[in-house]
Write a protein that holds these residues in place. Structure first.
Motif, short mmCIF file in Angstrom:
data_model
loop_
_atom_site.label_atom_id
_atom_site.label_comp_id
_atom_site.label_asym_id
_atom_site.label_seq_id
_atom_site.Cartn_x
_atom_site.Cartn_y
_atom_site.Cartn_z
N UNK A 1 0.80 -1.22 0.00
CA UNK A 1 0.00 0.00 0.00
C UNK A 1 0.83 1.27 0.00
N UNK A 2 2.12 1.16 0.32
CA UNK A 2 2.97 2.35 0.31
C UNK A 2 3.21 2.83 -1.12
N UNK A 3 3.37 4.14 -1.25
CA UNK A 3 3.61 4.74 -2.57
C UNK A 3 5.02 5.31 -2.60
N UNK A 4 5.74 4.98 -3.65
CA UNK A 4 7.13 5.42 -3.81
C UNK A 4 7.32 6.13 -5.15
N UNK A 5 8.27 7.04 -5.16
CA UNK A 5 8.79 7.55 -6.41
C UNK A 5 10.04 6.74 -6.69
N UNK A 6 9.96 5.85 -7.66
CA UNK A 6 11.07 4.95 -7.94
C UNK A 6 11.83 5.33 -9.19
N UNK A 7 12.98 4.69 -9.34
CA UNK A 7 13.83 4.89 -10.52
C UNK A 7 13.97 3.55 -11.24
N UNK A 8 13.65 3.53 -12.52
CA UNK A 8 13.76 2.29 -13.29
C UNK A 8 15.24 1.94 -13.46
N UNK B 1 12.03 8.24 -13.77
CA UNK B 1 11.27 8.14 -12.53
C UNK B 1 9.88 7.57 -12.81
N UNK B 2 9.34 6.85 -11.82
CA UNK B 2 8.03 6.25 -11.97
C UNK B 2 7.35 6.25 -10.61
N UNK B 3 6.05 6.54 -10.59
CA UNK B 3 5.27 6.57 -9.36
C UNK B 3 4.59 5.21 -9.20
N UNK B 4 4.90 4.50 -8.11
CA UNK B 4 4.39 3.13 -7.96
C UNK B 4 3.86 2.90 -6.54
N UNK B 5 2.99 1.90 -6.44
CA UNK B 5 2.46 1.48 -5.14
C UNK B 5 2.78 0.00 -4.95
N UNK B 6 3.16 -0.38 -3.73
CA UNK B 6 3.50 -1.78 -3.45
C UNK B 6 2.23 -2.61 -3.39
N UNK C 1 2.93 -1.53 -8.68
CA UNK C 1 2.04 -1.19 -9.79
C UNK C 1 1.92 0.32 -9.92
N UNK C 2 1.71 0.76 -11.16
CA UNK C 2 1.44 2.19 -11.39
C UNK C 2 -0.04 2.52 -11.17
N UNK C 3 -0.87 1.49 -11.05
CA UNK C 3 -2.30 1.69 -10.85
C UNK C 3 -2.57 1.89 -9.37
N UNK C 4 -2.29 3.10 -8.91
CA UNK C 4 -2.33 3.43 -7.48
C UNK C 4 -3.76 3.67 -7.02
N UNK C 5 -4.07 3.16 -5.84
CA UNK C 5 -5.41 3.36 -5.27
C UNK C 5 -5.31 3.53 -3.76
N UNK D 1 0.72 3.85 4.85
CA UNK D 1 -0.57 3.66 5.51
C UNK D 1 -0.38 3.70 7.02
N UNK D 2 -1.48 3.79 7.75
CA UNK D 2 -1.43 3.78 9.21
C UNK D 2 -0.96 2.43 9.73
N UNK D 3 -0.56 2.38 11.02
CA UNK D 3 -0.13 1.12 11.60
C UNK D 3 -1.33 0.23 11.87
N UNK D 4 -1.07 -0.96 12.41
CA UNK D 4 -2.14 -1.94 12.60
C UNK D 4 -3.21 -1.43 13.56
#
Length: 470
Positions: free
Chosen positions: A38-45, A83-88, A101-105, A193-196
């Protein structure tokens, strides 16, 4: 009666859902090992691999993530260094990095926000046309360019202010990620995201759950404060547990968790499940065990045990965090209608899972194929380490086989010429005992033709040894 138990300790937090005192769901969060799904990162290919239909992306966690081509959005560069914006989407395993994935939600209580699309959807279960139009208009009002929304079924009974508040929260979340992505230099974490504890209130304290018991005062106060800001969550449902006996022991959760690490799972009927793991899939075998037929025809007996097993299988894969391909070997049944009933029961039970689970059907061999989205670790990985001696196989080399390997190594070295010095063999204690007794002792002397000292190495495994010249 359904209730949540939140067991908080400095090293870990565990959330248990009980349904009439039976463990129905379990979530574990280790300190320093927070779930990155659920985390979102700015990654590098880092490199594009056409043969794998994807690319490896550096997101700054030490292991490259994998982005499948089918999970990318249309447009934009897909070259190394961009650079690419991705979510785990799936956490890393022992052998693989995380899947992104680039399909972030972002999921809220009443809607799911989507990046990279302008689509606005309403749950099909909401049938009132006036309600659908109302929800659609409010969803459209908050959507920025390049973002969309899917309104969830729960929105049908939500108050207008609660619904607007949820949409506003999702809008702020998307806005923060968009702005940070524009200024941060990758690789960088943009959203977590928030903790448990937070998730327990936001995601799991649903309408059919009576209460949540928390055994840590600071956490209880934090959740109580959050509830005051949420009009749809009653503070009275959040209770502080402060009894002499520990929370999990009092509600018999400890023994139920321990049972989840057993290979054999007894069924109320007297039958049992046998659960085995491999790297690629999980296999579940249904056995009749001690079930007494008492004159019941075999086909009826098979269906009764299989029906019993179906309920427990759905529960076990949920509690154990089993993901990927799952194959179930039910007891053979002849009647087609009973097979269909069994699949219907299984499909109905897996709908209770928070993780997407699909029952594909029954093969010609009578095996039921299932898939469950693999997002986090299996439960045992939070509590156990892989055995250093067997590497997780459950088997270690016998002392005799290990001694034989050492002698074969000596014989191969001897073929290059006789040994010019005495030798020292360092090995594990069980292997040492074998080498010091017949027939290995005689074979060792005949091979070396030199004095051989055998030394025990406490830190060696059976397949580890050294041969030294003295």
């Amino acid at each position: 009666m359904k209730q949540l138990l939140l067991h908080v300790r400095p090293d870990q937090t565990v959330l248990a859902l009980l349904d009439n005192d039976i463990l129905s769901d379990l979530f574990v969060e280790r300190a320093g090992e927070e779930d990155i799904v659920g985390r979102v990162y700015k990654g590098i290919i880092k490199n594009v691999v056409p043969s794998l239909n994807g690319m490896f992306v550096d997101i700054g966690i030490g292991r490259n993530a994998f982005l499948r081509t089918r999970d990318t959005l249309k447009g934009g560069p897909r070259t190394e260094g961009s650079a690419v914006l991705v979510q785990v989407e799936k956490d890393s395993t022992e052998t693989k990095g995380p899947l992104v994935t680039e399909k972030i939600s972002f999921a809220g209580r009443y809607a799911v926000a989507l990046f990279g699309t302008s689509y606005i959807g309403i749950s099909k279960k909401i049938t009132d046309e006036n309600k659908r139009n109302f929800l659609r208009s409010h969803a459209a009002a908050i959507c920025q360019k390049g973002t969309g929304l899917i309104v969830r079924t729960a929105a049908e009974t939500a108050g207008e202010e609660d619904f607007k508040k949820d949409l506003a929260s999702l809008s702020r979340m998307m806005d923060v990620v968009t702005k940070r992505a524009a200024i941060e230099k990758g690789p960088a974490l943009l959203y977590r995201d928030g903790d448990l504890a937070v998730k327990s209130l936001r995601d799991y304290l649903t309408g059919d759950v009576e209460r949540i018991l928390v055994d840590d005062k600071d956490t209880w106060q934090r959740l109580s404060s959050m509830a005051e800001e949420e009009t749809n969550i009653s503070k009275d449902r959040i209770l502080f547990y402060n009894e002499r006996e520990s929370l999990f022991k009092y509600f018999h959760v400890e023994e139920q968790i321990h049972a989840l690490f057993e290979r054999n799972v007894p069924l109320p009927s007297g039958g049992s499940l046998v659960i085995d793991y491999t790297e690629a899939l999980t296999v579940i075998d249904v056995n009749s065990g001690s079930f007494r037929s008492k004159g019941i025809p075999h086909d009826q007996l098979a269906f009764l045990i299989n029906k019993d097993a179906a309920f427990e299988i759905a529960r076990q894969i949920r509690l154990r965090g089993i993901g990927g391909i799952i194959m179930v070997d039910f007891i053979d049944m002849e009647k087609k209608e009973e097979k269909e009933k069994l699949l219907h029961i299984l499909r109905s039970e897996v709908r209770r899972d928070h993780v997407k689970t699909v029952v594909l059907g029954m093969t010609s061999l009578g095996l039921v194929e299932m898939t469950r989205k693999r997002t986090t670790k299996r439960l045992w990985q939070y509590y156990y380490d892989t055995c250093p001696a067997c590497g997780g196989t459950g088997r270690i080399l016998s002392a005799g086989a290990a001694a034989d390997r050492i002698l074969e190594d000596l014989e191969n070295r001897r073929r290059s010429g006789p040994f010019k010095t005495d030798l020292e063999i360092r090995c594990q204690k069980d292997v040492k005992k074998v080498l010091e007794n017949s027939p290995f002792k005689e074979r060792l002397a005949k091979t070396a033709l030199r004095d051989v000292t055998i030394t025990e190495e406490p830190n060696f495994t059976r397949d580890t040894y050294t041969i030294l010249s003295m």
